[in-house]
Design a protein around this motif. Structure first.
Motif, PDB file in Angstrom:
ATOM      1  N   VAL A  93       0.818  -1.154  -0.094  1.00  0.00           N
ATOM      2  CA  VAL A  93      -0.091   0.124   0.060  1.00  0.00           C
ATOM      3  C   VAL A  93       0.987   1.241  -0.046  1.00  0.00           C
ATOM      4  O   VAL A  93       0.600   2.238  -0.548  1.00  0.00           O
ATOM      5  CB  VAL A  93      -0.957   0.059   1.125  1.00  0.00           C
ATOM      6  CG1 VAL A  93      -1.642   1.397   1.468  1.00  0.00           C
ATOM      7  CG2 VAL A  93      -2.014  -1.143   0.977  1.00  0.00           C
ATOM      8  N   THR A  94       2.146   1.193   0.829  1.00  0.00           N
ATOM      9  CA  THR A  94       2.943   2.242   0.634  1.00  0.00           C
ATOM     10  C   THR A  94       3.428   2.791  -0.851  1.00  0.00           C
ATOM     11  O   THR A  94       3.434   3.831  -1.011  1.00  0.00           O
ATOM     12  CB  THR A  94       4.127   2.296   1.688  1.00  0.00           C
ATOM     13  OG1 THR A  94       3.479   1.679   2.945  1.00  0.00           O
ATOM     14  CG2 THR A  94       4.872   3.372   1.886  1.00  0.00           C
ATOM     15  N   VAL A  95       3.746   1.356  -1.330  1.00  0.00           N
ATOM     16  CA  VAL A  95       4.149   1.624  -2.956  1.00  0.00           C
ATOM     17  C   VAL A  95       3.260   2.407  -3.675  1.00  0.00           C
ATOM     18  O   VAL A  95       3.536   3.388  -4.196  1.00  0.00           O
ATOM     19  CB  VAL A  95       4.653   0.266  -3.162  1.00  0.00           C
ATOM     20  CG1 VAL A  95       5.164   0.541  -4.651  1.00  0.00           C
ATOM     21  CG2 VAL A  95       5.872  -0.349  -2.539  1.00  0.00           C
ATOM     22  N   VAL A  96       1.913   1.702  -3.564  1.00  0.00           N
ATOM     23  CA  VAL A  96       0.952   2.323  -4.542  1.00  0.00           C
ATOM     24  C   VAL A  96       0.802   3.915  -4.103  1.00  0.00           C
ATOM     25  O   VAL A  96       0.325   4.502  -4.989  1.00  0.00           O
ATOM     26  CB  VAL A  96      -0.219   1.410  -4.223  1.00  0.00           C
ATOM     27  CG1 VAL A  96      -1.377   2.304  -4.790  1.00  0.00           C
ATOM     28  CG2 VAL A  96      -0.257   0.089  -4.830  1.00  0.00           C
ATOM     29  N   ASP A  97       0.698   4.091  -2.571  1.00  0.00           N
ATOM     30  CA  ASP A  97       0.343   5.507  -2.369  1.00  0.00           C
ATOM     31  C   ASP A  97       1.567   6.481  -3.017  1.00  0.00           C
ATOM     32  O   ASP A  97       1.058   7.662  -3.468  1.00  0.00           O
ATOM     33  CB  ASP A  97       0.511   5.606  -0.623  1.00  0.00           C
ATOM     34  CG  ASP A  97       0.164   6.930  -0.215  1.00  0.00           C
ATOM     35  OD1 ASP A  97      -0.772   7.505  -1.059  1.00  0.00           O
ATOM     36  OD2 ASP A  97       0.512   7.264   0.755  1.00  0.00           O
ATOM     37  N   VAL A 115      -6.373   6.052   0.062  1.00  0.00           N
ATOM     38  CA  VAL A 115      -5.352   5.233  -0.346  1.00  0.00           C
ATOM     39  C   VAL A 115      -4.702   4.521   0.782  1.00  0.00           C
ATOM     40  O   VAL A 115      -4.465   3.330   0.520  1.00  0.00           O
ATOM     41  CB  VAL A 115      -4.348   6.021  -1.034  1.00  0.00           C
ATOM     42  CG1 VAL A 115      -3.322   5.284  -1.697  1.00  0.00           C
ATOM     43  CG2 VAL A 115      -5.257   6.812  -2.317  1.00  0.00           C
ATOM     44  N   PRO A 116      -4.209   5.170   1.882  1.00  0.00           N
ATOM     45  CA  PRO A 116      -3.666   4.622   3.040  1.00  0.00           C
ATOM     46  C   PRO A 116      -4.490   3.538   3.578  1.00  0.00           C
ATOM     47  O   PRO A 116      -4.134   2.352   4.133  1.00  0.00           O
ATOM     48  CB  PRO A 116      -3.187   5.605   3.922  1.00  0.00           C
ATOM     49  CG  PRO A 116      -3.702   6.894   3.412  1.00  0.00           C
ATOM     50  CD  PRO A 116      -4.062   6.459   2.177  1.00  0.00           C
TER      51      PRO A 116
ATOM     52  N   ASN B 116     -11.146  -2.189  11.641  1.00  0.00           N
ATOM     53  CA  ASN B 116     -11.942  -1.203  11.482  1.00  0.00           C
ATOM     54  C   ASN B 116     -11.301   0.124  11.024  1.00  0.00           C
ATOM     55  O   ASN B 116     -10.389   0.802  11.586  1.00  0.00           O
ATOM     56  CB  ASN B 116     -12.609  -0.841  12.803  1.00  0.00           C
ATOM     57  CG  ASN B 116     -13.581   0.087  12.748  1.00  0.00           C
ATOM     58  OD1 ASN B 116     -13.787   0.793  11.794  1.00  0.00           O
ATOM     59  ND2 ASN B 116     -14.435   0.311  13.850  1.00  0.00           N
ATOM     60  N   CYS B 117     -11.678   0.564   9.772  1.00  0.00           N
ATOM     61  CA  CYS B 117     -10.856   1.689   9.085  1.00  0.00           C
ATOM     62  C   CYS B 117     -11.049   2.895   9.873  1.00  0.00           C
ATOM     63  O   CYS B 117     -10.405   3.662   9.708  1.00  0.00           O
ATOM     64  CB  CYS B 117     -10.974   1.496   7.677  1.00  0.00           C
ATOM     65  SG  CYS B 117     -12.887   1.638   7.459  1.00  0.00           S
ATOM     66  N   ALA B 118     -11.915   2.966  10.787  1.00  0.00           N
ATOM     67  CA  ALA B 118     -12.296   4.120  11.433  1.00  0.00           C
ATOM     68  C   ALA B 118     -11.044   4.716  12.170  1.00  0.00           C
ATOM     69  O   ALA B 118     -10.732   5.657  12.661  1.00  0.00           O
ATOM     70  CB  ALA B 118     -13.473   4.234  12.221  1.00  0.00           C
ATOM     71  N   VAL B 122      -8.830   7.542  11.837  1.00  0.00           N
ATOM     72  CA  VAL B 122      -8.630   8.771  12.751  1.00  0.00           C
ATOM     73  C   VAL B 122      -7.248   9.097  12.999  1.00  0.00           C
ATOM     74  O   VAL B 122      -6.722  10.359  13.034  1.00  0.00           O
ATOM     75  CB  VAL B 122      -9.451   8.648  14.092  1.00  0.00           C
ATOM     76  CG1 VAL B 122      -8.743   7.762  15.116  1.00  0.00           C
ATOM     77  CG2 VAL B 122      -9.777  10.009  14.673  1.00  0.00           C
ATOM     78  N   ALA B 123      -6.410   8.058  13.051  1.00  0.00           N
ATOM     79  CA  ALA B 123      -5.013   8.247  13.139  1.00  0.00           C
ATOM     80  C   ALA B 123      -4.404   8.878  12.124  1.00  0.00           C
ATOM     81  O   ALA B 123      -3.478  10.013  12.446  1.00  0.00           O
ATOM     82  CB  ALA B 123      -4.231   6.973  13.435  1.00  0.00           C
ATOM     83  N   MET B 124      -4.765   8.652  10.812  1.00  0.00           N
ATOM     84  CA  MET B 124      -4.129   9.309   9.770  1.00  0.00           C
ATOM     85  C   MET B 124      -4.683  10.690   9.487  1.00  0.00           C
ATOM     86  O   MET B 124      -4.044  11.629   9.317  1.00  0.00           O
ATOM     87  CB  MET B 124      -4.641   8.567   8.418  1.00  0.00           C
ATOM     88  CG  MET B 124      -3.960   7.386   8.351  1.00  0.00           C
ATOM     89  SD  MET B 124      -2.470   7.086   8.394  1.00  0.00           S
ATOM     90  CE  MET B 124      -2.053   7.527   6.451  1.00  0.00           C
ATOM     91  N   LEU B 125      -5.931  10.971   9.990  1.00  0.00           N
ATOM     92  CA  LEU B 125      -6.634  12.494  10.047  1.00  0.00           C
ATOM     93  C   LEU B 125      -5.949  13.216  10.774  1.00  0.00           C
ATOM     94  O   LEU B 125      -5.770  14.474  10.740  1.00  0.00           O
ATOM     95  CB  LEU B 125      -8.093  12.347  10.170  1.00  0.00           C
ATOM     96  CG  LEU B 125      -8.976  11.943   9.124  1.00  0.00           C
ATOM     97  CD1 LEU B 125     -10.304  11.860   9.630  1.00  0.00           C
ATOM     98  CD2 LEU B 125      -8.813  13.091   8.133  1.00  0.00           C
TER      99      LEU B 125
END
Lengths: 213, 198
Positions: A93-97, A115-116, B116-118, B122-125
């Motif tokens: 996923v990092t590569v695609v990102d 994406v991530p 759970n993608c949430a 939230v970590a990425m946000l």
């Protein structure tokens, strides 16, 4: 082991085991990125790329480990397979990102957070666990390709409906001419839920007709 | 605006206006999968609030004191997903030891939260807001907590409706998940009414 045919493995992802409409996997990116056909295709193909790469890698990894390690140690490794899979998937996923950021900056900005988030897409971990860890490399590749394209197709279907109703466009081209007043709700959040609900109902109806005969 | 005002604004924004489930489409799998009855919806919601708050705090520390000083920001996805997976495991073990009753009620939902993608969302946000700057520690934790509360709110409302839907006369092909999505669509429409609030 049961013999699996390559064509059957390829086509099951389209209708019978369609990840979105029949298995209900990968719903978050499906709804979030299907506001236009272009985004839907971008997301679908990115996911397919990650799925193929991770399926091949995991299938090879497991086969090599099975050949080189003794049974006792291999069974111990089996217990930590999920974290192992996640690291493999996260690397791809990092590569695609970075590829998206480098070559398609506009698309990358549109897809943004999602994406991530391919890392936690249940389809990818699901296929790794249910298929790639038990089958050989060729079958895993075919399975990933079929599932990925099935996912892409479902996303494009959602994207088509939402873009035509919500913006009066298809791939950025106007469909109905100047006087058409688009229902903007369809490119917003509620429209995504409504569209997927009705499409799922439609798919159920079709499959129940098939069962009847 | 003073700090407390901004914090309050962040909280209201993630709970109601930019609700994680109904506006950002994060965490839909448990939202559809576990919302069949009110009890399990609340259990899942509590677990998510807890893990999201913890994850916001831990990933903030990891990002600012580990990834940035070492210049390895590109490993963010791998670092965050591993942190969250480990965190969920630790939380599960701690709860099992210290509060067996709570563990009984949360038990099955805790491992599910890793995917759970949430939580990852939230970590990425927290690190990648619209302006591109990193939120402060307190704001990150508040955003994580608020996102969990918003998730629980949406989930609780949905489970109440779905308990009624079980008894309703729904066309055969819409039974189960499709009608749940259409209901979610109507709920999202209602939540859209808050969008002018902030």
């Amino acid at each position: 082991m049961k013999k699996l045919s390559i064509t059957a493995e390829f086509f099951k992802g389209f209708i019978r085991e369609n990840p979105i409409f029949c298995l209900y996997l990968g719903l978050c990116p499906a709804l979030a990125t299907s506001s236009s056909v272009k985004n839907a295709l971008g997301m679908g193909l990115s996911t397919t790329a990650v799925l193929i790469a991770s399926n091949i890698t995991i299938s090879m990894l497991i086969s090599i480990l099975r050949l080189t390690l003794n049974d006792n140690f291999f069974n111990k490794i089996q217990q930590i397979r999920i974290p192992m899979f996640i690291v493999v998937i996260a690397s791809f996923v990092t590569v695609v990102d970075f590829v998206l950021k480098g070559y398609f900056p506009a698309l990358s900005k549109e897809l943004g957070l999602f994406v991530p988030l391919i890392v936690v897409n249940c389809i990818i971990l699901g296929r790794a666990e249910a298929f790639a860890s038990k089958n050989n490399v060729v079958l895993s590749f075919v399975d990933a390709l079929g599932m990925g394209l099935g996912f892409t197709l479902s996303l494009s279907l959602l994207g088509t409906v939402r873009e035509i109703l919500g913006a009066g466009q298809f791939m950025g081209l106007s469909v109905f001419g100047e006087n058409f007043k688009p229902a903007i709700i369809f490119v917003l959040a509620p429209g995504a839920f409504l569209t997927i609900g009705f499409l799922m109902g439609f798919f159920h109806h079709i499959s129940s007709l098939h069962k009847k005969g | 605006m003073n700090e407390i005002g901004i914090i309050l604004k962040i909280f209201i924004a993630v709970v109601i206006v930019n609700n994680f489930v109904l506006f950002r489409f994060l965490g839909l799998c448990p939202y559809i999968g576990v919302s069949k009855d009110t009890d399990s919806a609340l259990g899942m919601g509590m677990a998510v609030i807890f893990v999201m708050t913890m994850a916001s705090a831990v990933t903030w520390v990891i990002y600012n004191f580990l990834l940035i000083p070492l210049h390895i920001e590109y490993l963010i996805i791998i670092a965050f997903i591993l942190t969250i997976a480990t965190l969920v495991q630790i939380v599960e073990m701690i709860i099992q030891k210290t509060a067996p009753v709570l563990y009984e009620s949360l038990g099955i939902y805790l491992p599910l939260i890793t995917t759970n993608c949430a939580v990852l969302g939230v970590a990425m946000l927290n690190k990648d807001t619209l302006t591109g700057e990193t939120l402060s520690f307190i704001k990150s934790v508040i955003q994580g907590f608020g996102a969990g509360v918003g998730f629980t709110l949406a989930m609780f409302l949905m489970s109440g409706i779905r308990e009624r839907l079980e008894l309703a006369d729904v066309p055969q092909c819409f039974k189960g998940v499709p009608i749940a999505f259409i209901t979610a669509g109507l709920m999202a429409m209602a939540f859209l009414g808050f969008s002018g609030m902030l």
